[in-house]
Design an enzyme around this catalytic site. Structure first.
Site, PDB file in Angstrom:
ATOM      1  N   HIS A 221      34.233  38.090  33.740  1.00 54.94           N
ATOM      2  CA  HIS A 221      34.931  36.819  33.536  1.00 54.94           C
ATOM      3  C   HIS A 221      36.112  36.639  34.484  1.00 54.94           C
ATOM      4  O   HIS A 221      36.579  35.529  34.687  1.00 54.94           O
ATOM      5  CB  HIS A 221      35.379  36.664  32.069  1.00 54.94           C
TER       6      HIS A 221
ATOM      7  N   GLY B 252      45.555  38.788  32.256  1.00 54.84           N
ATOM      8  CA  GLY B 252      45.810  39.412  33.557  1.00 54.84           C
ATOM      9  C   GLY B 252      45.490  40.891  33.542  1.00 54.84           C
ATOM     10  O   GLY B 252      45.224  41.499  34.578  1.00 54.84           O
ATOM     11  N   ASN B 253      45.516  41.515  32.345  1.00 53.34           N
ATOM     12  CA  ASN B 253      45.106  42.914  32.210  1.00 53.34           C
ATOM     13  C   ASN B 253      43.590  43.068  32.256  1.00 53.34           C
ATOM     14  O   ASN B 253      43.079  44.183  32.438  1.00 53.34           O
ATOM     15  CB  ASN B 253      45.602  43.506  30.892  1.00 53.34           C
ATOM     16  N   SER B 254      42.867  41.975  32.072  1.00 50.81           N
ATOM     17  CA  SER B 254      41.403  42.032  32.055  1.00 50.81           C
ATOM     18  C   SER B 254      40.860  42.695  33.317  1.00 50.81           C
ATOM     19  O   SER B 254      41.210  42.305  34.430  1.00 50.81           O
ATOM     20  CB  SER B 254      40.822  40.618  31.946  1.00 50.81           C
TER      21      SER B 254
ATOM     22  N   GLY C 199      11.369  39.687  22.949  1.00 52.89           N
ATOM     23  CA  GLY C 199      10.696  38.403  22.988  1.00 52.89           C
ATOM     24  C   GLY C 199      10.589  37.766  21.618  1.00 52.89           C
ATOM     25  O   GLY C 199       9.524  37.264  21.230  1.00 52.89           O
TER      26      GLY C 199
ATOM     27  N   ASP D 196      30.175  42.117  30.505  1.00 52.89           N
ATOM     28  CA  ASP D 196      31.408  41.589  31.097  1.00 52.89           C
ATOM     29  C   ASP D 196      31.960  42.519  32.172  1.00 52.89           C
ATOM     30  O   ASP D 196      33.159  42.789  32.232  1.00 52.89           O
ATOM     31  CB  ASP D 196      32.469  41.337  30.019  1.00 52.89           C
TER      32      ASP D 196
END
Length: 421
Positions: A143, A254-256, A315, A173
């Site tokens: 992200h 911002g730490n992401s 599926g 992510d």
């Protein structure tokens, strides 16, 4: 990830309470007696008619493991800038804020024009974990770089470098970037996230609120080793579940994408999200989450090798048994009263592994590959523990009777294409 204009985050995050809030500044001093040595001098007492004061010669010698971890690894942590094309105006239109409506009838000679220019859209953090020849590899969150037209990396010494996206994975992510290695002085190493213990110290290094606060260190503990949380996309739609490390280490926008270290200086997780409020709107503090290093290593190796992560799929369309009423469990699913957890099959798609294995609508899966299935989250965990073309055993209830079948797994993209036909 910190948005440059609004100082907020658009992330793949929790269903209730996405990353939010700014920085809170307190006046709490945390001292560990076994890590702090002090030498003091006496302070004069008695009257002081003038009311003046002065400093005393007190020195504190601090030598902590946290400080060592920070010094040894800060150069491996970078700020990651998401650059996107923003429409800009030039000429009188840009200065006055818009067209005044007048025209000479020849738009080609108008004094105003529009173009697209790369601008800083948001910021996050990243970790340099490997060098190979002239290239250095950085792991960050998907992200953080999602929607970017270009990516810039700012090293701990302020050096700015252009980064190339090697591969991204929205499910976990995670993303891998590549930069020129000539300016790299340090790479960090991964530890075994299975070995962490609840209560042990955890350290985060990153850029909370952006690169103005680059290489900020925060300290906390491991609050839980394996916490299952729901994930959503940037539109707020639920996309699945993630098994993450919970920590009370301060994690802010911002730490992401930045690292979570243990006291040995090993990376045990990549910080990804934070719970700031629950579904009722109650404010929450000290609940951050990191992707376990064991999963990180597996995913980033595949991203470097293939540029994407290929996963198996069943599926099927599914539903948690826990959300089915007791009357429907008995009348529709015909389940024994002892079965109170599992995943209900609502539809099987033509050509899917589930269809080929004989599983049909209203069957209830309770085990896959030897792992108990109690919910969609546990089914996903059990499924993603396997690779494409693996054959796994599946236990399920059909019309109230427990059955076992073998299923050969196919990849997600193939299953999805068959679902659409």
């Amino acid at each position: 990830m910190a948005n440059k204009s609004l100082i907020k985050v658009a992330v793949t995050a929790l269903v209730a309470g996405l990353i939010g809030g700014g920085a809170a500044y307190g006046g709490i001093n945390y001292l560990q007696s076994n890590n702090v040595a002090t030498s003091t001098t006496s302070v004069p007492t008695g009257s002081n008619k003038s009311g003046s004061t002065s400093t005393t010669n007190v020195k504190v010698n601090v030598s902590s493991q946290a400080t060592k971890v920070y010094k040894n690894n800060k150069a491996a942590v970078v700020s990651v800038i998401n650059l996107q094309k923003q429409s800009t105006s030039s000429g009188w239109s840009g200065i006055l804020g818009g067209d005044d409506g007048s025209s000479d009838g020849d738009d080609s000679n108008s004094s105003s024009s529009s173009n697209s220019k790369l601008q800083e859209y948001s910021e996050g953090s990243g970790l340099i974990y490997k060098t190979s020849g002239n290239a250095a590899y950085i792991v960050t969150n998907n992200h953080v770089v999602s929607g970017s037209n270009a990516v810039r990396v700012i090293m701990s010494d302020g050096t700015k470098l252009t980064a190339k996206i090697v591969g991204t994975d929205a499910v976990t992510d995670l993303a891998v970037l590549k930069i020129n290695s000539s300016k790299v002085t340090k790479t960090a190493s991964f530890g075994n996230s299975d070995n962490i213990e609840v209560g042990e110290t955890a350290l985060a290094i990153g850029s909370p609120l952006g690169s103005n606060y680059a290489t900020t260190l925060t300290e906390g503990i491991i609050s839980a080793k394996k916490r299952t949380v729901a994930t959503t996309n940037t539109s707020g739609q639920q996309t699945g579940y993630a098994t993450v490390i919970q920590t009370d280490t301060a994690i802010n926008p911002g730490n992401s994408g930045g690292p979570l270290f243990n006291l040995a200086g090993q990376v045990v997780g990549i910080n990804s999200m934070k719970l700031s409020s629950d579904s009722s709107g109650t404010s929450v503090e000290g609940m951050g989450f990191a992707i376990p290093s064991n999963e990180v290593v597996k995913i980033i190796n595949e991203l470097v090798k293939n540029g994407e992560v290929v996963r198996p799929a069943l599926g099927v369309a599914t539903y948690n048994l826990s959300n089915i009423s007791q009357s429907d469990r008995k009348s529709v699913l015909k389940l024994p009263t002892s079965v109170d957890s599992g995943v209900v099959i609502m539809k099987t798609y033509a050509g899917s592994p589930a269809k080929a294995a004989g599983i049909s609508k209203y069957d209830v899966i309770t085990e896959l590959g030897g792992k108990k299935v109690t919910s969609l989250a546990t089914l996903r965990t059990a499924l993603y523990a396997h690779s494409v073309n693996d054959t796994v055993s599946v236990k399920y209830y059909h019309n109230g009777k427990l059955k076992t079948t073998n299923m050969k797994l196919t990849e997600t993209t193939k299953a999805l294409s068959k679902q659409s036909n």
